[in-house]
Design an enzyme around this catalytic site. Structure first.
Site, PDB file in Angstrom:
ATOM      1  N   HIS A  95       0.831  -1.228  -0.033  1.00  0.00           N
ATOM      2  CA  HIS A  95       0.100   0.094   0.106  1.00  0.00           C
ATOM      3  C   HIS A  95       0.806   1.194   0.007  1.00  0.00           C
ATOM      4  CE1 HIS A  95      -3.465   2.479   0.823  1.00  0.00           C
ATOM      5  NE2 HIS A  95      -2.573   3.274   1.830  1.00  0.00           N
ATOM      6  N   GLU A  96       1.924   1.279   0.956  1.00  0.00           N
ATOM      7  CA  GLU A  96       2.757   2.377   0.646  1.00  0.00           C
ATOM      8  C   GLU A  96       3.612   2.713  -0.495  1.00  0.00           C
ATOM      9  OE1 GLU A  96       2.210   4.582   3.083  1.00  0.00           O
ATOM     10  OE2 GLU A  96       1.094   3.282   4.320  1.00  0.00           O
ATOM     11  N   HIS A  99       1.363   4.445  -2.753  1.00  0.00           N
ATOM     12  CA  HIS A  99       1.755   5.954  -2.800  1.00  0.00           C
ATOM     13  C   HIS A  99       2.807   6.672  -3.309  1.00  0.00           C
ATOM     14  CE1 HIS A  99      -1.832   6.563  -0.014  1.00  0.00           C
ATOM     15  NE2 HIS A  99      -1.285   5.854   0.928  1.00  0.00           N
TER      16      HIS A  99
END
Length: 225
Positions: A95-96, A99
């Site tokens: 998920h990071e 980003h």
């Protein structure tokens, strides 16, 4: 009493979302992945496969403190995610990295959210003070109304930040799920477990956004009375 009842649905949703995300994370934090990759290794593999060489992967203290710092070009993973080989750790790390890809590709909602950060910091601290001061000076007419209106305007920046956060977080999760599948990091039932972790986390952002909108509506209604 009306104000409390008006905000109650948002408060309950926030409490439930926090309970749900913690429970879901803890469940899948106990399930190891077949690949046996730590959160740090998952992040490094994704960045390497995407050709991103200027972003570091670093451990930080705390639990669920994971984030991507675009100014430092660093994916910062909580220590339990950084060293864990669980499905939850893989999902959070991916998920990071989602980003990171948003940053590299100039994802507009992310840029808007970043631009709002200074206003959010100021608005969340000063806005409530001006609103309370305005209501406290109710008998002074124009001056009190001015304080209330400025406070509400500042708080509106906070609300906008939470709303813009929704597409940013949902998009990062969608990118993460595609990446861990395409790169063979998690598949089948593992992939479904990771999706549950990310969906649970997304609910916390939805709850926060809803609560902030209800707060703004409640302030606007109070100003009219």
């Amino acid at each position: 009493m009306f104000s409390l009842l008006f905000l109650l649905p948002g408060m309950l949703l926030m409490l439930w979302a926090q309970f749900h995300v913690k429970g879901t994370y803890q469940k899948y934090a106990q399930v190891g992945s077949n690949m046996g990759m730590t959160g740090a290794q998952v992040a490094e593999k994704i960045l390497r496969e995407m050709g991103i060489t200027n972003v570091s992967v670093e451990p930080i203290p705390g639990e669920l403190t994971d984030h991507y710092d675009p100014s430092a070009k660093a994916v910062r993973l909580s220590e339990v995610v950084y060293d864990s080989t669980s499905l939850a750790a893989a999902a959070v790390a991916a998920h990071e990295c989602g980003h990171v890809l948003q940053d590299v590709q100039g994802y507009k909602p992310m840029n808007i959210r970043a631009a709002l950060v200074p206003a959010v910091g100021f608005g969340s601290n000063i806005g409530p003070i001006l609103i309370m001061l305005g209501f406290g000076l109710g008998a002074m007419g124009g001056i009190s109304t001015l304080f209330i209106n400025i406070g509400i305007l500042l708080f509106s920046c906070v609300v906008l930040f939470h709303i813009v956060t929704l597409p940013v977080e949902f998009d990062a999760s969608n990118r993460a799920l595609r990446l861990i599948n395409d790169l063979g990091i998690l598949q089948g039932e593992e992939h479904r477990g990771a999706k549950k972790v990310l969906n649970a986390a997304a609910l916390t952002y939805v709850a926060t956004a809803l609560y902030s909108v209800l707060q703004l509506i409640q302030l606007l209604l109070s100003r009219r009375n």
